[in-house]
Design an enzyme around this catalytic site. Structure first.
Site, PDB file in Angstrom:
ATOM      1  N   ARG A 204      14.939 -19.231   5.738  1.00 54.59           N
ATOM      2  CA  ARG A 204      15.418 -17.859   5.460  1.00 54.59           C
ATOM      3  C   ARG A 204      15.192 -17.424   4.017  1.00 54.59           C
ATOM      4  O   ARG A 204      15.859 -16.516   3.530  1.00 54.59           O
ATOM      5  CB  ARG A 204      16.894 -17.702   5.854  1.00 54.59           C
ATOM      6  CG  ARG A 204      17.140 -17.912   7.342  1.00 54.59           C
ATOM      7  CD  ARG A 204      18.553 -17.542   7.747  1.00 54.59           C
ATOM      8  NE  ARG A 204      18.710 -17.634   9.190  1.00 54.59           N
ATOM      9  CZ  ARG A 204      19.113 -18.726   9.828  1.00 54.59           C
ATOM     10  NH1 ARG A 204      19.387 -19.825   9.145  1.00 54.59           N
ATOM     11  NH2 ARG A 204      19.228 -18.719  11.139  1.00 54.59           N
ATOM     12  N   LYS A 226       4.597  -7.306  -1.163  1.00 51.18           N
ATOM     13  CA  LYS A 226       4.202  -7.081   0.227  1.00 51.18           C
ATOM     14  C   LYS A 226       3.596  -8.361   0.775  1.00 51.18           C
ATOM     15  O   LYS A 226       2.616  -8.873   0.232  1.00 51.18           O
ATOM     16  CB  LYS A 226       3.177  -5.951   0.326  1.00 51.18           C
ATOM     17  CG  LYS A 226       3.753  -4.559   0.323  1.00 51.18           C
ATOM     18  CD  LYS A 226       2.658  -3.556   0.657  1.00 51.18           C
ATOM     19  CE  LYS A 226       3.182  -2.150   0.737  1.00 51.18           C
ATOM     20  NZ  LYS A 226       2.107  -1.196   1.101  1.00 51.18           N
ATOM     21  N   GLU A 268      -9.807  -1.150  -5.381  1.00 50.30           N
ATOM     22  CA  GLU A 268      -8.402  -0.924  -5.720  1.00 50.30           C
ATOM     23  C   GLU A 268      -8.255  -0.446  -7.161  1.00 50.30           C
ATOM     24  O   GLU A 268      -7.363   0.342  -7.476  1.00 50.30           O
ATOM     25  CB  GLU A 268      -7.591  -2.201  -5.493  1.00 50.30           C
ATOM     26  CG  GLU A 268      -7.566  -2.704  -4.050  1.00 50.30           C
ATOM     27  CD  GLU A 268      -6.686  -1.857  -3.122  1.00 50.30           C
ATOM     28  OE1 GLU A 268      -6.104  -0.861  -3.584  1.00 50.30           O
ATOM     29  OE2 GLU A 268      -6.600  -2.204  -1.931  1.00 50.30           O
ATOM     30  N   LYS A 310       0.559  -0.624 -10.999  1.00 48.66           N
ATOM     31  CA  LYS A 310       1.240  -1.153  -9.813  1.00 48.66           C
ATOM     32  C   LYS A 310       2.691  -1.488 -10.131  1.00 48.66           C
ATOM     33  O   LYS A 310       3.612  -1.168  -9.351  1.00 48.66           O
ATOM     34  CB  LYS A 310       0.496  -2.408  -9.321  1.00 48.66           C
ATOM     35  CG  LYS A 310       1.081  -3.049  -8.040  1.00 48.66           C
ATOM     36  CD  LYS A 310       0.767  -2.241  -6.810  1.00 48.66           C
ATOM     37  CE  LYS A 310       1.228  -2.904  -5.524  1.00 48.66           C
ATOM     38  NZ  LYS A 310       0.285  -3.911  -5.008  1.00 48.66           N
ATOM     39  N   GLU A 320       8.685   1.089  -0.450  1.00 56.02           N
ATOM     40  CA  GLU A 320       7.718   2.090   0.016  1.00 56.02           C
ATOM     41  C   GLU A 320       8.372   3.210   0.820  1.00 56.02           C
ATOM     42  O   GLU A 320       7.905   3.592   1.897  1.00 56.02           O
ATOM     43  CB  GLU A 320       6.615   1.417   0.851  1.00 56.02           C
ATOM     44  CG  GLU A 320       5.343   2.236   0.941  1.00 56.02           C
ATOM     45  CD  GLU A 320       4.176   1.478   1.552  1.00 56.02           C
ATOM     46  OE1 GLU A 320       3.887   1.688   2.725  1.00 56.02           O
ATOM     47  OE2 GLU A 320       3.553   0.673   0.822  1.00 56.02           O
ATOM     48  N   ARG A 324       5.600   4.768  -3.603  1.00 59.02           N
ATOM     49  CA  ARG A 324       4.767   3.575  -3.460  1.00 59.02           C
ATOM     50  C   ARG A 324       3.705   3.760  -2.385  1.00 59.02           C
ATOM     51  O   ARG A 324       2.628   3.154  -2.449  1.00 59.02           O
ATOM     52  CB  ARG A 324       5.622   2.338  -3.160  1.00 59.02           C
ATOM     53  CG  ARG A 324       4.774   1.067  -3.083  1.00 59.02           C
ATOM     54  CD  ARG A 324       5.564  -0.214  -2.998  1.00 59.02           C
ATOM     55  NE  ARG A 324       4.665  -1.361  -2.940  1.00 59.02           N
ATOM     56  CZ  ARG A 324       5.058  -2.622  -2.916  1.00 59.02           C
ATOM     57  NH1 ARG A 324       6.345  -2.928  -2.959  1.00 59.02           N
ATOM     58  NH2 ARG A 324       4.172  -3.602  -2.861  1.00 59.02           N
ATOM     59  N   ASN A 328      -1.572   3.562  -1.207  1.00 59.66           N
ATOM     60  CA  ASN A 328      -2.376   3.304  -0.011  1.00 59.66           C
ATOM     61  C   ASN A 328      -3.464   4.351   0.213  1.00 59.66           C
ATOM     62  O   ASN A 328      -3.927   4.533   1.346  1.00 59.66           O
ATOM     63  CB  ASN A 328      -1.472   3.238   1.231  1.00 59.66           C
ATOM     64  CG  ASN A 328      -0.584   2.021   1.216  1.00 59.66           C
ATOM     65  OD1 ASN A 328      -1.046   0.901   1.042  1.00 59.66           O
ATOM     66  ND2 ASN A 328       0.720   2.239   1.371  1.00 59.66           N
ATOM     67  N   HIS A 331      -6.233   3.720   2.699  1.00 65.77           N
ATOM     68  CA  HIS A 331      -5.900   2.535   3.487  1.00 65.77           C
ATOM     69  C   HIS A 331      -5.673   2.839   4.964  1.00 65.77           C
ATOM     70  O   HIS A 331      -5.908   1.973   5.807  1.00 65.77           O
ATOM     71  CB  HIS A 331      -4.668   1.841   2.904  1.00 65.77           C
ATOM     72  CG  HIS A 331      -4.938   1.081   1.647  1.00 65.77           C
ATOM     73  ND1 HIS A 331      -5.458   1.677   0.519  1.00 65.77           N
ATOM     74  CD2 HIS A 331      -4.771  -0.231   1.337  1.00 65.77           C
ATOM     75  CE1 HIS A 331      -5.588   0.759  -0.438  1.00 65.77           C
ATOM     76  NE2 HIS A 331      -5.189  -0.395   0.028  1.00 65.77           N
ATOM     77  N   HIS A 335      -7.757   0.592   7.100  1.00 64.29           N
ATOM     78  CA  HIS A 335      -7.176  -0.376   8.032  1.00 64.29           C
ATOM     79  C   HIS A 335      -7.700  -0.149   9.449  1.00 64.29           C
ATOM     80  O   HIS A 335      -7.871  -1.105  10.215  1.00 64.29           O
ATOM     81  CB  HIS A 335      -5.652  -0.281   8.012  1.00 64.29           C
ATOM     82  CG  HIS A 335      -5.029  -0.867   6.787  1.00 64.29           C
ATOM     83  ND1 HIS A 335      -3.683  -0.753   6.508  1.00 64.29           N
ATOM     84  CD2 HIS A 335      -5.566  -1.577   5.767  1.00 64.29           C
ATOM     85  CE1 HIS A 335      -3.431  -1.371   5.358  1.00 64.29           C
ATOM     86  NE2 HIS A 335      -4.545  -1.877   4.901  1.00 64.29           N
ATOM     87  N   HIS A 348     -11.680  -6.168   2.733  1.00 66.81           N
ATOM     88  CA  HIS A 348     -10.650  -5.138   2.642  1.00 66.81           C
ATOM     89  C   HIS A 348     -11.073  -3.999   1.705  1.00 66.81           C
ATOM     90  O   HIS A 348     -10.955  -2.817   2.038  1.00 66.81           O
ATOM     91  CB  HIS A 348      -9.344  -5.762   2.153  1.00 66.81           C
ATOM     92  CG  HIS A 348      -8.238  -4.776   1.944  1.00 66.81           C
ATOM     93  ND1 HIS A 348      -7.700  -4.032   2.969  1.00 66.81           N
ATOM     94  CD2 HIS A 348      -7.582  -4.394   0.810  1.00 66.81           C
ATOM     95  CE1 HIS A 348      -6.754  -3.242   2.490  1.00 66.81           C
ATOM     96  NE2 HIS A 348      -6.661  -3.440   1.184  1.00 66.81           N
TER      97      HIS A 348
END
Length: 447
Positions: A204, A226, A268, A310, A320, A324, A328, A331, A335, A348
């Site tokens: 955990r 992330k 990026e 960042k 996010e 934030r 993206n 993206h 994606h 990517h």
């Protein structure tokens, strides 16, 4: 519909480049609840000092040395110096990003973030022969009470899945890693995402450290917490926000990075300039040949400036919920390319580059940006040797079906990051003409 705005920022130490080029920058005010970013006219500091923004969530940027860290181009030599430090300010979960050359030869940097006696290094078949021994030495030199285990995963985006993740848990349980252990991610974005997610879930939650070895990971994915894995139906659909204890960026690891991977990471870097840092974008346009040639000073600056961008955003919006999401840009389209084309077919950054071109095209169709900006984006991506259109296999329906399950969908509405206004300004919104999206998809797809 609430819309979040981002404008250019410049969160930089004064930095002297190779030979005699110098760049300085100003600072942002805190982001308000509607995610509007504004600029003060004052605020500066020496590269030897520390500047703190007066805000409940301030970005603190410090330089431990007066010189910009320099990447040693020779793999056989290592030049170590005090790192530049960018702090991600998250209250009692704040952590430093160490940036410099030869940092894996400075064991004390890692020692201060390892609190138990057991460490599990997660890496892959490409990076292990190059940097695993050096990392183990950095963890154990002068620290004899620490026991280091390692798990070596197959390399590539197509292995960023539950089956591969289980190998990390297998090793952790077999070697009896306890709640005081530390996981160390040694590799690129895939390793960082999987190791971080494993750390978030194992017992955990156990501590973890990021040691990114690609441009992509150093300028983006290793910072901000992330973590996660892919699902056959969507990229990064399973994961958690889970912050590391520190990020250690040894720029010497870029010496062994293939050219294609290097270019992928630059996507990026370009993104930061487009969404929030116009001055940085202008610097990139002038210095892209130096970056592609792996100029040490240029890369040291690009990494530091990207991390500052960042860190500032993550400090304001960790989970996010607004600003934030603007990180993206491209993206959602990107994606869809990765998922539709097959994980690992394109890197990517390559998919994000094509996605940014599509987002910029849509922004122009909406009347939100000038044609000159469309041309600048196309030019810099081509200069960086990145694609400016999706692969021909992608169809309009493939885009739509994958984008329908994107993480930025809320109440059935697809929200996108689009440019609006002068360079360095963008919006995260669902309030746009759907006709423009359809026109963009048809413009880039044959069917």
């Amino acid at each position: 519909m609430a819309t979040s705005f981002c404008t250019k920022n410049a969160l930089s130490l004064s930095t002297t480049y190779h030979h005699h080029h110098t760049c300085t920058n100003s600072f942002l005010k805190p982001i308000s609840r509607d995610f509007l970013v504004s600029f003060p006219k004052s605020g500066s500091f020496s590269s030897l000092g520390r500047f703190e923004l007066n805000a409940s969530r301030s970005l603190r940027v410090s330089a431990a040395s007066s010189a910009t860290p320099v990447v040693d181009q020779s793999p056989s030599k290592t030049t170590s110096g005090a790192p530049t430090i960018v702090e991600v300010d998250l209250g009692n979960r704040s952590y430093p990003i160490y940036i410099g050359s030869g940092l894996l030869d400075q064991p004390e940097l890692l020692h201060r973030h390892v609190h138990g006696k057991k460490v599990l290094v997660v890496t892959n078949t490409t990076i292990a022969p190059l940097y695993l021994d050096k990392t183990i030495s950095a963890l154990t030199d002068g620290n004899p009470n620490v026991t280091v285990e390692s798990v070596i995963l197959p390399d590539g985006e197509k292995y960023k899945n539950m089956e591969t993740l289980m190998k990390v848990f297998d090793k952790a349980i077999e070697t009896r890693m306890d709640r005081r252990c530390t996981f160390v991610a040694l590799g690129g974005g895939v390793i960082g995402d999987m190791c971080g997610y494993a750390a978030a879930a194992y017992l955990r939650g156990v501590n973890f450290i990021q040691i990114p070895t690609t441009v992509m990971a150093q300028v983006d994915s290793s910072v901000g917490g992330k973590t996660g894995i892919n699902h056959p139906l969507g990229k990064n659909m399973i994961g958690a926000f889970y912050q590391p204890q520190c990020v250690l960026i040894d720029t010497n690891t870029l010496n062994t990075l293939p050219d294609r991977e290097l270019a992928s990471g630059l996507a990026e870097v370009i993104k930061y300039g487009l969404i929030r840092d116009a001055e940085f974008f202008g610097w990139q346009e002038k210095n892209m040949p130096a970056l592609l040639a792996r100029d040490p000073s240029a890369f040291a600056y690009a990494i530091k400036r990207s991390c500052e961008n960042k860190a500032e955003v993550v400090s304001q919006d960790e989970k996010e919920s607004g600003v934030r999401a603007t990180l993206n840009l491209g993206h959602t389209f990107g994606h869809a390319i990765e998922t539709g084309f097959g994980y690992g077919q394109w890197l990517h950054g390559e998919a994000v580059a094509a996605g940014m071109v599509m987002a910029v095209d849509m922004s122009y169709r909406l009347g939100w940006i000038e044609d000159s900006l469309v041309k600048r984006v196309d030019r810099i991506l081509k200069q960086a040797k990145l694609p400016t259109a999706p692969p021909e296999i992608m169809t309009v329906e493939m885009f739509k079906s994958v984008m329908a399950v994107d993480k930025k969908v809320a109440d059935g509405l697809l929200r996108l990051i689009l440019l609006k206004g002068p360079l360095g300004n963008c919006v995260f919104t669902g309030d746009y003409d759907r006709k423009a999206l359809d026109e963009t998809l048809h413009a880039f797809c044959k069917s």
